[in-house]
Each structure stands twice: as C-alpha cells, then as structure tokens.
Design a protein around this motif. Structure first.
Motif, PDB file in Angstrom:
ATOM      1  N   GLY B  61       0.816  -1.209   0.000  1.00  0.00           N
ATOM      2  CA  GLY B  61       0.000   0.000   0.000  1.00  0.00           C
ATOM      3  C   GLY B  61       0.852   1.261   0.000  1.00  0.00           C
ATOM      4  N   LEU B  62       1.892   1.252   0.820  1.00  0.00           N
ATOM      5  CA  LEU B  62       2.783   2.416   0.881  1.00  0.00           C
ATOM      6  C   LEU B  62       3.513   2.610  -0.448  1.00  0.00           C
ATOM      7  N   ALA B  65       1.573   4.416  -3.095  1.00  0.00           N
ATOM      8  CA  ALA B  65       1.545   5.871  -2.935  1.00  0.00           C
ATOM      9  C   ALA B  65       2.946   6.481  -2.934  1.00  0.00           C
ATOM     10  N   GLY B  66       3.969   5.656  -3.245  1.00  0.00           N
ATOM     11  CA  GLY B  66       5.320   6.186  -3.382  1.00  0.00           C
ATOM     12  C   GLY B  66       6.022   6.548  -2.087  1.00  0.00           C
ATOM     13  N   VAL B  67       5.581   5.986  -0.969  1.00  0.00           N
ATOM     14  CA  VAL B  67       6.221   6.343   0.305  1.00  0.00           C
ATOM     15  C   VAL B  67       6.839   5.147   1.021  1.00  0.00           C
ATOM     16  N   GLU B  68       7.002   4.022   0.290  1.00  0.00           N
ATOM     17  CA  GLU B  68       7.534   2.827   0.949  1.00  0.00           C
ATOM     18  C   GLU B  68       8.957   3.042   1.468  1.00  0.00           C
ATOM     19  N   SER B 323      -5.776  -2.512   6.407  1.00  0.00           N
ATOM     20  CA  SER B 323      -6.315  -1.205   6.009  1.00  0.00           C
ATOM     21  C   SER B 323      -5.550  -0.630   4.818  1.00  0.00           C
ATOM     22  N   PHE B 324      -4.243  -0.796   4.815  1.00  0.00           N
ATOM     23  CA  PHE B 324      -3.461  -0.320   3.666  1.00  0.00           C
ATOM     24  C   PHE B 324      -3.795  -1.143   2.415  1.00  0.00           C
ATOM     25  N   GLU B 325      -4.038  -2.444   2.609  1.00  0.00           N
ATOM     26  CA  GLU B 325      -4.416  -3.271   1.466  1.00  0.00           C
ATOM     27  C   GLU B 325      -5.793  -2.859   0.932  1.00  0.00           C
TER      28      GLU B 325
END
Lengths: 465, 465
Positions: B61-62, B65-68, B323-325
């Motif tokens: 999920g992160l 959104a490019g924040v992993e 929730s991220f999934e």
C-alpha cells in the motif's frame, strides 16, 4: 415459607407467557407487561406469521407447564415436506423414516391465548397490556413504560426483570446502549425478505390441498411455503430476494408482474390464492435476521430470554421451540441455584448460549439447503439414503433434521456437530463412489458411521491440541 | 480534462491518510477531516498503541503511494518471536524458514506523520484537524462536525464521502442508526483487555533486550508482548482477562498485587520495567473487539474503509496492513470502474469483504494459538516440522502465518482456507503417527500436501453440492 421474589417480565408473547406461567407455578410474584393489546380482545393483524411449526423441544416446554395436552388440540400434524415442482407435480418427502416423528402446524395467536388463559388462573400473576417498554434501569430491575391508552408513563419494577420482548427487544437495546460493560452483539440480515399470503379454506370448509404436510415450492433463489390452519386455510409465505433478481421485492410492484411471476413459478399455488395481488400489496414485507448477543444478563438483576436474546431465521422451524426450551433450561438451572440470581443467570447463559448459537447457524444453513440443495442430485441421493436408514434401521441412524427436531435429549450444539459431520460423510462417500450398489444397507451405514467418527476425530484434534 | 470529483474523507489516521494521498495522486479534490489535533503539533497520548507490525501487504500500500522507502527508514525488522519462559529463558522462533521474510516494528505516530507530510505537498488536499464528526447525511455526502476549538458546528460535503474514522467510527454509527436499509453489524469482544507499558532504552540509548524480535511471554490465559522502538525502548502490551481469574484487571488494583503478579509470571520483564505500577495505573485498559458490518456503502455516496468497516484484534499483526491493502484494492477497482461511484463501491465490497472477514477470524484464532497452543506439545511438533519445510523446501511449503504475512498475492480468504487445511492435515498426521521418523522431509511434505488437498476436496463437496 417466606414470600418469593417479585419478577418483572417484559413481553407476553409465546416465550414470556410460558415463562410467566412456569415461574408463577414455582411460587414467584409475577408482573407481566405487554406492548400490544390483549390479543384475546382484538382482531389480528394481517401479515404477521399466524402459524408456526411446533415440535418436540417446544412440546417439552409446554409439558413442563402442564399445558401440552391442551396445546395439542390446536395442532395439525405435518408428516413431511410436500414438494411442488414448476408443473404442479407434487411428491411427499417425509421428515423421518420413523413412525410418530412429525412436526405440527399451530396457530401463533391461538397458542398465545391458551397460555394467557392459563396465566389468568394463577393468583400470583398480574398482566398489563398496551404498555411499551422505554427506559430500563438494568441495575435496579425497574422499567418505565408508555401507556398507549393514556399516553402517560408508568414504572414497574421487580427484584429482577426478564426481557422476553422478542427480536426487536427494547430491553436488549437498553443493554446495547448502556455502555458500562462490553456487550457483544450481532444482527445479520439475509438478502431475502418474506411476505405472507393465504390459501383460503374450500367452500365446504375443507383443505384445498393436502392437509398433513408443510408444502414447499423450491425455486433456487426463491421459495414459497404453506402450513395448514384448523379452519381449512393455509398460511403461505413467499421468500424472495429484495433486489438484484429477475423477480424480487424491488421490482414486483404491479399486480400484473406479481401474477406473471406466480404463473411462471408457482402455477398450482396461483390457482389456490384468489386474492393474490390484493394480499401481496396489503401485507408488509418482513426482513429475515439472526440476532446474537452476550452477556444475556447484568448486575444479577436483568436477563434476556427467547428471541430477545437469540432471534433466528425461520428455516428450521425452531424459533418458538428454542424459546420454549429456554424456559425448560432456565427452570433446571433455577432448581439448582435458586436464591442466587446472579449465579442462576450466568449458569443459564453458560448452559444455553452454545445451543441457541447452534440453532441460529443451522437455520441459516437450512435457508440455503431448502432453496438450492433440494435441486442438487447429490443432495437428493443423500436424502434417499437417509430415509432408507431411518426406515429400515430406525434405532441406528438419525439425520441432522431428526437430531434437531425429534431428539430433545440431544442439545442443538451436539445435533449440529454430529449432523454436519454425518452430512459431510455421506456426501463425500457418495461423491467418491464408495457407497456401492452391491453393499447392504447395514454395510453402508457402518461406512457412514466410521467416516462420521473420523471427521469428528480430525476436527477434535485441531480444536483440543 | 474536466475537474475530478470532490471527496470528503473523515478520519486522518493511517488508512484515511494513505487513502487521501492516493486519491489526490489520482487527481481528486480531497477534503480530509480529523477529530484529533494534528499529531505533528502535540505531545502524544500515553497508552495508545505506539508501535505496530508492518508487513508485506502494508508495504504494498505504501509503495502504491510512493512512500515505501521513506517508511522503511522508520522500521525495525523482527525476524521471529522471542519466547520468554517463567524462568527468564528465551528462545527465538523464526517467523519463516526463508530468508528475507520478517515483519517490521514501526511507530504509529511516526508513520502517520510521514503520510500527513506527504499529503501537505499535494495542492489538491485540504486537511482540517479538531473536527469531530457528528451527523452524517449519507444520501448527500455531507457531514456536520463539531469544532473542538471554537465549539461551533461546521459542515463539509463532497461528491462522495469515505469514512476512515476507525473502530469507533461515527460514520458507521450513522449507518447503523439510519434504519432505511438493512445493516448487518457485529461487535464481538474478547474476555481479555490490554494495557500498554514501556521498557525504556538503556542508559547508553541501547536496547535492554534483543532488538530484532517480537518478544512474547505466553502464560496460558495471559500474555505479555514487546515490540522495539527506534529510540531503544520497547512498547510492552499486557493481555489479561478482565475477570474470573487469579490475576485479572478486576483484581490487580494495588501496586503490590501488580508487582507480585509480574514477579511470578514475568520476572525478567519486571526487571526491565522500572515504573511498572505507575504505568500500570496511569495507562488505560483497552478492550479487544472485532467489528464486521455490511453493506459498507449506501446511495453511491458514502463508503466505509479500514477499521471503520472491519476492526480486528491485534493478534495477527494485520490491522494496519489490512487497512493499507484496502487502499490497494480500492485503487484497482477504481481503475476499472472510475466514473460510477455506485459500482466502484459495490465492486469494492464484493472484492474485499471476504478477505477482511477472513483476517478478522484468523486474528481471533491467533489469540487462542498464542495464549494456549504454544504450550501444547503437538503444536510445537507442528511448528518444528513447518520450520524444517520452510528452511529446506522453501519453494514448496508456506505456513499459514507465511501465507497471511509474506504472500500479499494470496488474498486473506485463500490464505485462511489453505492455511487452516494445512494445519489440520499436519496436526492429524502427527496425532495419528503417520509422519514416521524414517521418512525423508520430502516424503513428509508430500503426505502433508496430499492430506491438505483431501481436506480441501472434502470441504468443497459439502459447500458446492
């Protein structure tokens, strides 16, 4: 002997009335309060389920209160399901292969009146009608009611209170909103609703179709059933999806559409229901829900019982039976722990909840079984084999349905466990071709029993490791 | 290109923040509203779960959104469970036999701040804090909020609204009380509650016990766990029954009793927690509940997501990950059906609910597994065999834990089905003595696979007849 406690019972439906009668017989002072008018004095609502299936567990409860024989006078035995296909052909699928195993159609208001009449003979019960439960003081067993005749608020209390106010219980809602303890709660709705219709009696007062059966028109997603009444009529119930179907409550909105639907799916029923469209549009559409909660009690002062604690869908015909069995179990627990309500309540829930959870799940299973599986060849092979077992080896085999319906000595939870394992065993043995034609029925049964026990063992290893 | 719709997102916790960021990246106009103050500007509450386990599904999920990569800087890898016995002996039980399969301890506020900072860089998001959701107009995607700074009511609306306001969701409560459609709902509480404590960093800022593990002190009904923080401290959580136990929240009410309990059950932890009694009595006791509901959406206008739709107990470390999934699945569905919110919402629920139901059930399973089963010899034999499979045959075997935690391509529901069947297969093969010492590991695995497939087949026959 000291005077026994005062008990406030909220809800004088079937469960509350039987409970009040039994607790009065035990010597308690009972205040019984009902939201609706006295049903002995008013004409009945249309569209409320007016007959129900009464079977062994329910009869046991009535027996405990000494009213079984009187209730039996209101009963019409139903020996099996009369299946109606789309062409109007019928065949009878017996509930059991054993003699004497049948369920009964009984009028809900008739049985309720019988119980209220019995209560009226008890000097230690005071019954009030037209009082709607509002605020419940759970800690003090005190409740304010709205008097629908005067519009005023009246308050009643007892040493304890018991909420038997049905699926939409106001007592339970008070527990939910109380927030001083953790209250687990679940309401699960099916995608289907129901609507009641009527097959009137014949002109001679006779039954227009076979009397001693629960009639069923299974049609995949949809289903029609009919139960006989003493006056020669049948109460018909249509189970239909609310939405997302060619025919559903959302789109059956004209008389033409309703008749078209019945003509296509239930042509033989259509002929028996002269005022179909009128009844269809006058009677309400009801939802089908399962309600579970826990704890059922708090403060040693307040308790839920019957549908208020565990409302179930009607597909096992066990709603009323489970509520009457509640009274039996409560009476047993009370016998042991009388004098300590906190303990009575908690031992009662400990003894009972596992079984009401089970019948709730079984009833949902049966919803799917009745609509879909009756059309499956594997399911039909299984029923055929089970009927053979129950007819020819009646002491050695009991189907899940028999365990639930005719064996009140076996708790619902055990009936579910054993019944599900048996079903799984038979279906897999059939699917694997292991029940061969040249085997005797006894050999087949031995194989089923062995497979069932293996399944139960394998499940137990996982649960009890 | 026409301007894209306005979306009102209620709740700027982990799920709402990631969702806002992703939908902003897709070009929507976002209004993000949070009840609490901006956590970048205030000191943190004590006693809220301050670190969490982040694993593959959450990372996906992160990444979306490019924040992993930025988030990984906040992570402490945990390679396994460090089990502490009553004598203070420890042994490491790896999460997987494969390299590179570990979970991460991450600060909840740290990750939330990272997401809020990323949102602040998007010109199409407006974020408001200190606004508590009150009345939700579900049909019109409009909501009134109480401004906790001014005390006044403010109303915001969008073309649609999404409630990501957590387990105690006000948006969900509005759906429950709406009564214009059938809303299935369930809240189930465990008999246990939790309380957070802290192992502070060592004087040199180092970790006072092994850093790269999730520490666990399993004690039958009770359990203590600890996860590392970047500053050298550990966040400790005590799971304990509320009542009916020698030691429980209801009777641990003096400092002496708390210390006595820790001395008896967790002596090595006691030494690491200098302010035990102070923390114990200052930090709140939280309940552990599972919440499910359906539908998640109504009127093509309002939707629930994250804990608001499906709160779970923390015992699989999957709450945040699920929730991220959600955001990943929603993004996929949106890609397909963009332009028709009604369809997006209903396809999203259809695709997703089966999996969030599964992880909810798995998390409750793991509560029982972590407390009880880790002490069972059969369970320990099973774990030993699984570690051997995963180490020596890493491409051929994945435990239930691995399927859930490290295989984000496999939905939770399939991971549950396959994982439970595998567990049942291994436990029964062990119990029946069928995994003999003279068999090679490959032979054992073949037998486990065969037995697992048999179990899945037998279950399928019953479900699909």
């Amino acid at each position: 002997m000291a005077q026994k406690d005062n008990i406030l019972i909220i809800g004088a439906g079937l469960c509350g009335s039987l409970l009040a009668l039994r607790l009065a017989q035990r010597g308690y002072q009972i205040t019984l309060v009902e939201k609706r008018p006295d049903l002995r004095k008013v004409t009945q609502d249309a569209g409320r389920s007016i007959n129900l299936a009464l079977s062994d567990r329910g009869l046991k409860g009535l027996r405990l209160a000494g009213v079984e024989e009187e209730a039996k006078k209101l009963c019409i035995p139903m020996n099996g399901r009369m299946i109606h296909d789309k062409e109007g052909n019928t065949f009878l699928s017996p509930y059991s292969g054993r003699e004497g195993e049948y369920i009964n159609s009984i009028s809900r208001p008739g049985l309720n009146m019988l119980l209220l009449d019995a209560i009226d003979k008890m000097p230690n019960v005071t019954t009030y009608f037209n009082l709607g439960c509002e605020e419940v003081d759970l800690e003090n067993a005190s409740t304010s009611f709205k008097n629908y005749e005067t519009g005023k608020t009246e308050t009643y209390s007892g040493d304890i209170l018991i909420g038997t106010d049905g699926a939409g219980s106001a007592v339970r809602r008070n527990m939910f909103e109380h927030k001083k303890f953790l209250f687990s709660f679940s309401q699960q709705w099916l995608t289907h609703g129901y609507k009641e219709l009527e097959i009137p009696a014949g002109e001679d007062g006779g039954f227009k179709t076979y009397k001693n059966a629960l009639h069923i028109w299974p049609r995949g997603e949809d289903m029609l059933i009919a139960l006989p009444n003493l006056d020669g009529s049948f109460t018909v119930t249509l189970f239909l999806p609310y939405a997302n179907s060619d025919y559903c409550f959302d789109n059956l909105i004209t008389a033409e559409k309703v008749e078209e639907y019945f003509k296509k799916e239930f042509p033989d029923a259509l002929e028996l229901i002269p005022n179909l469209a009128e009844e269809y549009f006058n009677n309400p559409t009801g939802p089908l829900g399962t309600i579970k909660c826990s704890p059922w009690h708090c403060y040693g002062k307040s308790l839920l019982m019957g549908d208020a604690a565990h409302a179930i869908v009607p597909f096992y015909g066990q709603g009323m039976n489970a509520s009457f069995e509640d009274v039996v179990v409560f009476d047993e627990v009370l016998e042991k722990f009388e004098g300590n309500w906190e303990q009575v309540f908690s031992e009662y829930e400990k003894a009972r909840k596992i079984d009401t959870d089970a019948i709730a799940d079984l009833a949902v299973d049966n919803f799917h079984e009745m609509k879909e599986h009756t059309a499956s060849p594997l399911f039909q092979q299984k029923r055929k084999l089970e009927i053979a077992f129950e007819t020819q080896l009646p002491k050695e085999y009991f189907s899940k349905y028999s365990l639930v319906t005719f064996n009140e000595a076996i708790p619902y939870s055990l009936a579910m466990k054993r019944g599900r394992a048996q079903d799984k065993a038979i279906l897999n043995l059939l699917d694997d071709g292991k029940l061969k034609d040249d085997m005797s029925l006894e050999e087949k049964l031995q194989l089923v029993i062995k497979e069932t026990n293996d399944i139960l063992h394998d499940d137990a290893v996982v649960k009890n490791l």
